[in-house]
Design a protein around this motif. Structure first.
Motif, PDB file in Angstrom:
ATOM      1  N   VAL A  88       0.851  -1.183   0.000  1.00 51.36           N
ATOM      2  CA  VAL A  88       0.000   0.000   0.000  1.00 51.36           C
ATOM      3  C   VAL A  88       0.889   1.236   0.000  1.00 51.36           C
ATOM      4  O   VAL A  88       1.726   1.410   0.890  1.00 51.36           O
ATOM      5  N   TYR A  89       0.700   2.078  -1.006  1.00 55.82           N
ATOM      6  CA  TYR A  89       1.476   3.315  -1.144  1.00 55.82           C
ATOM      7  C   TYR A  89       0.579   4.502  -0.794  1.00 55.82           C
ATOM      8  O   TYR A  89      -0.495   4.662  -1.374  1.00 55.82           O
ATOM      9  N   ILE A  90       1.037   5.335   0.144  1.00 53.22           N
ATOM     10  CA  ILE A  90       0.300   6.536   0.539  1.00 53.22           C
ATOM     11  C   ILE A  90       1.111   7.750   0.081  1.00 53.22           C
ATOM     12  O   ILE A  90       2.139   8.073   0.685  1.00 53.22           O
ATOM     13  N   ALA A  91       0.681   8.383  -1.023  1.00 47.55           N
ATOM     14  CA  ALA A  91       1.426   9.516  -1.594  1.00 47.55           C
ATOM     15  C   ALA A  91       2.920   9.193  -1.618  1.00 47.55           C
ATOM     16  O   ALA A  91       3.755   9.923  -1.085  1.00 47.55           O
ATOM     17  N   ALA A  92       3.237   8.067  -2.257  1.00 46.17           N
ATOM     18  CA  ALA A  92       4.569   7.474  -2.085  1.00 46.17           C
ATOM     19  C   ALA A  92       5.228   7.160  -3.418  1.00 46.17           C
ATOM     20  O   ALA A  92       4.576   7.092  -4.464  1.00 46.17           O
ATOM     21  N   PHE A  93       6.530   6.926  -3.346  1.00 41.79           N
ATOM     22  CA  PHE A  93       7.329   6.593  -4.525  1.00 41.79           C
ATOM     23  C   PHE A  93       7.234   5.099  -4.835  1.00 41.79           C
ATOM     24  O   PHE A  93       7.905   4.287  -4.210  1.00 41.79           O
ATOM     25  N   ALA A  94       6.396   4.753  -5.810  1.00 43.20           N
ATOM     26  CA  ALA A  94       6.328   3.377  -6.304  1.00 43.20           C
ATOM     27  C   ALA A  94       7.280   3.287  -7.494  1.00 43.20           C
ATOM     28  O   ALA A  94       6.878   3.376  -8.651  1.00 43.20           O
ATOM     29  N   LEU A  95       8.571   3.121  -7.198  1.00 42.88           N
ATOM     30  CA  LEU A  95       9.615   3.264  -8.202  1.00 42.88           C
ATOM     31  C   LEU A  95       9.731   2.034  -9.103  1.00 42.88           C
ATOM     32  O   LEU A  95       9.505   0.906  -8.667  1.00 42.88           O
ATOM     33  N   ASP A  96      10.103   2.286 -10.347  1.00 41.13           N
ATOM     34  CA  ASP A  96      10.391   1.205 -11.283  1.00 41.13           C
ATOM     35  C   ASP A  96      11.903   0.953 -11.290  1.00 41.13           C
ATOM     36  O   ASP A  96      12.686   1.729 -10.725  1.00 41.13           O
ATOM     37  N   GLU A  97      12.285  -0.113 -11.931  1.00 40.08           N
ATOM     38  CA  GLU A  97      13.697  -0.478 -12.014  1.00 40.08           C
ATOM     39  C   GLU A  97      14.516   0.686 -12.580  1.00 40.08           C
ATOM     40  O   GLU A  97      14.159   1.272 -13.609  1.00 40.08           O
ATOM     41  N   GLY A  98      15.585   1.035 -11.888  1.00 41.19           N
ATOM     42  CA  GLY A  98      16.476   2.102 -12.334  1.00 41.19           C
ATOM     43  C   GLY A  98      16.065   3.497 -11.902  1.00 41.19           C
ATOM     44  O   GLY A  98      16.790   4.462 -12.150  1.00 41.19           O
ATOM     45  N   GLU A  99      14.911   3.622 -11.239  1.00 43.45           N
ATOM     46  CA  GLU A  99      14.454   4.929 -10.772  1.00 43.45           C
ATOM     47  C   GLU A  99      14.839   5.158  -9.315  1.00 43.45           C
ATOM     48  O   GLU A  99      15.026   4.223  -8.546  1.00 43.45           O
ATOM     49  N   SER A 100      14.928   6.442  -8.962  1.00 38.88           N
ATOM     50  CA  SER A 100      15.122   6.855  -7.573  1.00 38.88           C
ATOM     51  C   SER A 100      14.081   7.914  -7.246  1.00 38.88           C
ATOM     52  O   SER A 100      13.411   8.445  -8.145  1.00 38.88           O
ATOM     53  N   CYS A 101      13.949   8.240  -5.976  1.00 41.82           N
ATOM     54  CA  CYS A 101      13.068   9.352  -5.606  1.00 41.82           C
ATOM     55  C   CYS A 101      13.495  10.626  -6.331  1.00 41.82           C
ATOM     56  O   CYS A 101      12.658  11.388  -6.825  1.00 41.82           O
ATOM     57  N   ALA A 102      14.798  10.827  -6.407  1.00 43.34           N
ATOM     58  CA  ALA A 102      15.318  12.034  -7.051  1.00 43.34           C
ATOM     59  C   ALA A 102      14.944  12.095  -8.530  1.00 43.34           C
ATOM     60  O   ALA A 102      14.565  13.161  -9.045  1.00 43.34           O
ATOM     61  N   SER A 103      14.992  10.963  -9.213  1.00 45.07           N
ATOM     62  CA  SER A 103      14.691  10.983 -10.653  1.00 45.07           C
ATOM     63  C   SER A 103      13.214  11.281 -10.900  1.00 45.07           C
ATOM     64  O   SER A 103      12.869  11.969 -11.875  1.00 45.07           O
ATOM     65  N   ILE A 104      12.337  10.801 -10.019  1.00 46.36           N
ATOM     66  CA  ILE A 104      10.906  11.090 -10.153  1.00 46.36           C
ATOM     67  C   ILE A 104      10.652  12.582  -9.939  1.00 46.36           C
ATOM     68  O   ILE A 104       9.879  13.216 -10.666  1.00 46.36           O
ATOM     69  N   GLU A 105      11.320  13.159  -8.928  1.00 38.86           N
ATOM     70  CA  GLU A 105      11.144  14.585  -8.638  1.00 38.86           C
ATOM     71  C   GLU A 105      11.700  15.466  -9.763  1.00 38.86           C
ATOM     72  O   GLU A 105      11.176  16.549 -10.022  1.00 38.86           O
ATOM     73  N   GLN A 106      12.742  14.988 -10.419  1.00 36.66           N
ATOM     74  CA  GLN A 106      13.320  15.776 -11.509  1.00 36.66           C
ATOM     75  C   GLN A 106      12.484  15.695 -12.777  1.00 36.66           C
ATOM     76  O   GLN A 106      12.388  16.668 -13.534  1.00 36.66           O
ATOM     77  N   ALA A 107      11.852  14.533 -13.006  1.00 37.18           N
ATOM     78  CA  ALA A 107      11.078  14.335 -14.238  1.00 37.18           C
ATOM     79  C   ALA A 107       9.865  15.264 -14.289  1.00 37.18           C
ATOM     80  O   ALA A 107       9.602  15.916 -15.307  1.00 37.18           O
TER      81      ALA A 107
END
Length: 231
Positions: A88-107
């Motif tokens: 269960v993700y609550i406003a959370a980073f459900a990252l895919d392979e090769g992703e980081s929190c930082a990469s999601i925020e930058q995209a």
């Protein structure tokens, strides 16, 4: 045979500790669940994994694993533990392979501009912006204390790339916070959709698990009652 899961492990996100889960934990405990709140240190991704896996081990049976914000990155890998039956993700980073929190925020950048690094390899939220950018819909005194008691997140934890996303093999639920200024809500929707998560949306700041504790507990209980258990 499908049965209700009775164990829930709650994983906090960046800049926070486990105490914010108290309202959700209280509801779940009152409803007969066994709850563990992980107090991981945010000092490195590996350390946070270690604390989370230890909590899962300690439950000794099938677990619903819940993550808020950066905690989503943690559960994405820790969710591969054989005892984890649902995520269960609550406003959370459900990252895919090769992703980081930082990469999601930058995209697709978040609205907040208040995340700042220090000279020790950690990131903080400027205290004067903490309430507005992180916890806008909870009592002001609570948000103010969260600001002064915030747990900085290490650059290692924030930039660690996920290698094996558990949501690809485990049933997944997601709560989108539509007024989130710490993760862009469009990114939350994107991550929920690709994880094929059963998704709900709430009009909430980033701390949906505090401001919408009942809805959060309801989503966790839905996962607990509908995820298949192969134990």
């Amino acid at each position: 045979m499908k049965q209700q899961i009775k164990n829930v492990v709650l994983v906090h996100g960046a800049f926070a500790d486990g105490s914010g889960w108290e309202p959700v934990a209280s509801i779940l405990i009152n409803n007969g669940y066994k709850v563990s709140v992980v107090q991981h240190p945010e000092t490195s991704y590996a350390e946070d994994q270690k604390y989370t896996k230890a909590a899962i081990d300690a439950m000794g049976g099938p677990v619903v694993l819940v993550g808020h914000s950066y905690g989503g990155s943690v559960i994405t890998e820790a969710g591969n533990h054989p005892n984890v039956a649902a995520l269960v993700y609550i406003a959370a980073f459900a990252l895919d392979e090769g992703e980081s929190c930082a990469s999601i925020e930058q995209a697709v950048p978040q609205a907040s501009k208040a995340f700042t690094p220090d000279s020790n390899g950690n990131w903080w939220i400027d205290q004067e912006h903490f309430a507005a950018d992180f916890a806008a819909d909870i009592p002001k005194d609570k948000a103010a204390f969260m600001a002064v008691s915030q747990v900085p997140i290490s650059t290692d934890a924030f930039t660690h790339k996920v290698t094996a996303p558990a949501w690809k093999t485990k049933p997944t639920w997601y709560m989108v916070a539509t007024a989130d200024r710490s993760i862009n809500p469009d990114q939350e929707r994107m991550m929920a959709k690709r994880a094929k998560a059963k998704t709900v949306e709430v009009n909430s700041s980033h701390v949906a698990y505090i401001s919408h504790a009942r809805e959060t507990a309801k989503l966790i209980e839905e996962a607990a009652t509908s995820a298949p258990v192969n134990q």
